[in-house]
Design a protein around this motif. Structure first.
Motif, PDB file in Angstrom:
ATOM      1  N   SER A 208       0.834  -1.197   0.000  1.00  0.00           N
ATOM      2  CA  SER A 208       0.000   0.000   0.000  1.00  0.00           C
ATOM      3  C   SER A 208       0.871   1.249   0.000  1.00  0.00           C
ATOM      4  CB  SER A 208      -0.916   0.002   1.228  1.00  0.00           C
ATOM      5  OG  SER A 208      -1.664   1.196   1.305  1.00  0.00           O
ATOM      6  N   TRP A 209       1.950   1.222   0.773  1.00  0.00           N
ATOM      7  CA  TRP A 209       2.888   2.352   0.814  1.00  0.00           C
ATOM      8  C   TRP A 209       3.421   2.638  -0.584  1.00  0.00           C
ATOM      9  CZ3 TRP A 209       7.736   3.787  -0.513  1.00  0.00           C
ATOM     10  CH2 TRP A 209       8.317   4.864   0.154  1.00  0.00           C
ATOM     11  N   GLY A 210       3.873   1.600  -1.283  1.00  0.00           N
ATOM     12  CA  GLY A 210       4.438   1.787  -2.618  1.00  0.00           C
ATOM     13  C   GLY A 210       3.417   2.319  -3.611  1.00  0.00           C
ATOM     14  N   LYS A 211       2.202   1.788  -3.548  1.00  0.00           N
ATOM     15  CA  LYS A 211       1.149   2.231  -4.461  1.00  0.00           C
ATOM     16  C   LYS A 211       0.816   3.697  -4.240  1.00  0.00           C
ATOM     17  CE  LYS A 211      -3.649   1.284  -5.766  1.00  0.00           C
ATOM     18  NZ  LYS A 211      -4.843   0.435  -5.498  1.00  0.00           N
ATOM     19  N   ARG A 212       0.661   4.096  -2.993  1.00  0.00           N
ATOM     20  CA  ARG A 212       0.308   5.486  -2.696  1.00  0.00           C
ATOM     21  C   ARG A 212       1.480   6.424  -2.983  1.00  0.00           C
ATOM     22  NH1 ARG A 212      -1.158   5.897   3.048  1.00  0.00           N
ATOM     23  NH2 ARG A 212      -0.036   3.930   3.291  1.00  0.00           N
ATOM     24  N   PHE A 213       2.707   5.953  -2.749  1.00  0.00           N
ATOM     25  CA  PHE A 213       3.880   6.764  -3.066  1.00  0.00           C
ATOM     26  C   PHE A 213       3.893   7.092  -4.561  1.00  0.00           C
ATOM     27  CE2 PHE A 213       8.295   7.273  -4.403  1.00  0.00           C
ATOM     28  CZ  PHE A 213       8.753   8.219  -3.501  1.00  0.00           C
ATOM     29  N   ARG A 214       3.624   6.101  -5.385  1.00  0.00           N
ATOM     30  CA  ARG A 214       3.577   6.303  -6.831  1.00  0.00           C
ATOM     31  C   ARG A 214       2.467   7.292  -7.209  1.00  0.00           C
ATOM     32  NH1 ARG A 214       5.274   3.401 -11.362  1.00  0.00           N
ATOM     33  NH2 ARG A 214       4.017   3.790 -13.225  1.00  0.00           N
ATOM     34  N   GLU A 215       1.303   7.121  -6.582  1.00  0.00           N
ATOM     35  CA  GLU A 215       0.176   8.017  -6.867  1.00  0.00           C
ATOM     36  C   GLU A 215       0.512   9.463  -6.512  1.00  0.00           C
ATOM     37  OE1 GLU A 215      -2.961   6.331  -4.601  1.00  0.00           O
ATOM     38  OE2 GLU A 215      -3.433   4.775  -6.086  1.00  0.00           O
ATOM     39  N   TYR A 216       1.175   9.664  -5.374  1.00  0.00           N
ATOM     40  CA  TYR A 216       1.516  11.015  -4.950  1.00  0.00           C
ATOM     41  C   TYR A 216       2.551  11.651  -5.885  1.00  0.00           C
ATOM     42  CZ  TYR A 216      -0.847   9.872  -0.556  1.00  0.00           C
ATOM     43  OH  TYR A 216      -1.777   9.524   0.393  1.00  0.00           O
ATOM     44  N   ILE A 217       3.540  10.865  -6.300  1.00  0.00           N
ATOM     45  CA  ILE A 217       4.556  11.370  -7.226  1.00  0.00           C
ATOM     46  C   ILE A 217       3.910  11.773  -8.547  1.00  0.00           C
ATOM     47  CG2 ILE A 217       6.556  10.719  -8.626  1.00  0.00           C
ATOM     48  CD1 ILE A 217       7.268  11.308  -5.749  1.00  0.00           C
ATOM     49  N   GLU A 218       3.029  10.916  -9.054  1.00  0.00           N
ATOM     50  CA  GLU A 218       2.357  11.214 -10.320  1.00  0.00           C
ATOM     51  C   GLU A 218       1.453  12.434 -10.190  1.00  0.00           C
ATOM     52  OE1 GLU A 218       0.391   7.574 -11.269  1.00  0.00           O
ATOM     53  OE2 GLU A 218       2.197   6.671 -12.185  1.00  0.00           O
ATOM     54  N   LYS A 219       0.809  12.579  -9.044  1.00  0.00           N
ATOM     55  CA  LYS A 219      -0.060  13.742  -8.830  1.00  0.00           C
ATOM     56  C   LYS A 219       0.739  15.035  -8.885  1.00  0.00           C
ATOM     57  CE  LYS A 219      -3.174  15.838  -5.433  1.00  0.00           C
ATOM     58  NZ  LYS A 219      -3.822  15.712  -4.104  1.00  0.00           N
ATOM     59  N   VAL A 220       1.884  15.050  -8.182  1.00  0.00           N
ATOM     60  CA  VAL A 220       2.732  16.245  -8.172  1.00  0.00           C
ATOM     61  C   VAL A 220       3.297  16.523  -9.570  1.00  0.00           C
ATOM     62  CG1 VAL A 220       4.873  17.227  -7.294  1.00  0.00           C
ATOM     63  CG2 VAL A 220       3.324  16.044  -5.728  1.00  0.00           C
ATOM     64  N   GLU A 221       3.709  15.494 -10.274  1.00  0.00           N
ATOM     65  CA  GLU A 221       4.254  15.654 -11.636  1.00  0.00           C
ATOM     66  C   GLU A 221       3.187  16.194 -12.581  1.00  0.00           C
ATOM     67  OE1 GLU A 221       7.346  15.353 -12.946  1.00  0.00           O
ATOM     68  OE2 GLU A 221       7.960  15.217 -10.839  1.00  0.00           O
ATOM     69  N   ASN A 222       1.948  15.683 -12.452  1.00  0.00           N
ATOM     70  CA  ASN A 222       0.863  16.163 -13.315  1.00  0.00           C
ATOM     71  C   ASN A 222       0.557  17.629 -13.054  1.00  0.00           C
ATOM     72  OD1 ASN A 222       0.564  13.688 -14.557  1.00  0.00           O
ATOM     73  ND2 ASN A 222      -1.025  12.977 -13.144  1.00  0.00           N
ATOM     74  N   GLU A 223       0.559  18.009 -11.781  1.00  0.00           N
ATOM     75  CA  GLU A 223       0.284  19.403 -11.430  1.00  0.00           C
ATOM     76  C   GLU A 223       1.393  20.316 -11.960  1.00  0.00           C
ATOM     77  OE1 GLU A 223      -0.140  19.399  -7.237  1.00  0.00           O
ATOM     78  OE2 GLU A 223      -2.214  18.676  -7.263  1.00  0.00           O
ATOM     79  N   ARG A 224       2.615  19.820 -11.924  1.00  0.00           N
ATOM     80  CA  ARG A 224       3.740  20.600 -12.409  1.00  0.00           C
ATOM     81  C   ARG A 224       3.639  20.783 -13.936  1.00  0.00           C
ATOM     82  NH1 ARG A 224       9.437  18.286 -10.809  1.00  0.00           N
ATOM     83  NH2 ARG A 224       8.637  18.938  -8.760  1.00  0.00           N
ATOM     84  N   THR A 225       3.196  19.741 -14.617  1.00  0.00           N
ATOM     85  CA  THR A 225       3.053  19.806 -16.081  1.00  0.00           C
ATOM     86  C   THR A 225       1.968  20.803 -16.478  1.00  0.00           C
ATOM     87  OG1 THR A 225       3.756  17.495 -16.303  1.00  0.00           O
ATOM     88  CG2 THR A 225       2.578  18.483 -18.164  1.00  0.00           C
ATOM     89  N   ILE A 226       0.858  20.736 -15.754  1.00  0.00           N
ATOM     90  CA  ILE A 226      -0.271  21.633 -16.053  1.00  0.00           C
ATOM     91  C   ILE A 226       0.090  23.079 -15.801  1.00  0.00           C
ATOM     92  CG2 ILE A 226      -2.600  22.269 -15.362  1.00  0.00           C
ATOM     93  CD1 ILE A 226      -3.110  19.310 -14.746  1.00  0.00           C
ATOM     94  N   SER A 227       0.822  23.337 -14.700  1.00  0.00           N
ATOM     95  CA  SER A 227       1.173  24.707 -14.350  1.00  0.00           C
ATOM     96  C   SER A 227       2.265  25.253 -15.281  1.00  0.00           C
ATOM     97  CB  SER A 227       1.642  24.772 -12.898  1.00  0.00           C
ATOM     98  OG  SER A 227       2.789  23.965 -12.697  1.00  0.00           O
TER      99      SER A 227
END
Length: 227
Positions: A208-227
């Motif tokens: 669960s830790w690994g799955k959520r870690f990946r989700e959080y990284i992707e979320k931050v990367e997506n926000e950075r791309t959009i901005s």
């Protein structure tokens, strides 16, 4: 823990949008996790304590709590892991069993730890200072209702009414005993047993830790791309 996240945001000015909670997992092989058998009224209540720092982890309070349980008519025993030698003043208590410091990297000692966890009914660790605690993940994996202090980030690992209870820092052994007695009398231990197992399966594990870690990284990367 949320406690750590709040500090990062409030004390150091970090962005709440880029600060996340990732609970630890249990440092036990999945194949070795066989939930304990829930406590039934009338049998001996087997209590587990695990901690290297006897004073900080509240060893004295744990022993006194179990003594009070026995005094109240609930036959109880305390298995202690983590310390090399039991303080001399407690060696006279027949309900205390110290299995010593156990190194999980040594197969024989690892198995002793697994066996102690699987044989217990509840996990008592009145630690006075704690930021989190992998041992709470392990206790939940075995379905052991947890009783500890409300300190640091423990509320991410010990959730009141779900897999155990956290008491205020002012609580004494008498209040721990009372909490446990109430859980026994009100048949709450079975629910906490199941709640712990479910919390482990959904949150307090490394997958669960690994799955959520990946989700959080992707979320931050997506926000950075959009901005």
């Amino acid at each position: 823990s949320q406690w750590a996240v709040d500090s990062v945001v409030n004390d150091y000015g970090a962005s709440s949008k880029r600060t996340f909670v990732l609970e630890f997992g249990a440092n036990i092989d999945e194949a070795d996790i066989i939930p304990s058998i829930p406590y039934e009224k009338g049998e001996e209540l087997k209590i587990m304590f695990s901690g290297v720092d006897w004073e900080r982890k509240g060893g004295d309070i744990a022993v006194e709590t179990v003594r009070l349980l026995n005094e109240a008519g609930i036959k109880s025993s305390l298995t202690i892991a983590g310390i090399e030698k039991l303080p001399a003043k407690y060696t006279k208590f027949s309900f205390v069993n110290n299995i010593g410091f156990l190194n999980k990297n040594i197969p024989e000692q690892y198995q002793r730890y697994i066996q102690a966890m699987s044989n217990a009914h509840i996990f008592l660790l009145p630690t006075k200072a704690e930021c989190a605690g992998i041992v709470f993940c392990e206790a939940s994996a075995f379905g052991l209702p947890i009783f500890s202090y409300n300190t640091g980030g423990l509320c991410n690992y010990v959730r009141n009414g779900i897999n155990g209870y956290t008491l205020p820092l002012s609580a004494t052994a008498k209040e721990y005993a009372t909490e446990i007695i109430n859980c026994v009398k009100q048949d709450k231990l079975e629910g906490l047993h199941q709640g712990g197992i479910e919390l482990y399966k959904t949150t307090l594990n490394w997958n669960s830790w690994g799955k959520r870690f990946r989700e959080y990284i992707e979320k931050v990367e997506n926000e950075r791309t959009i901005s």
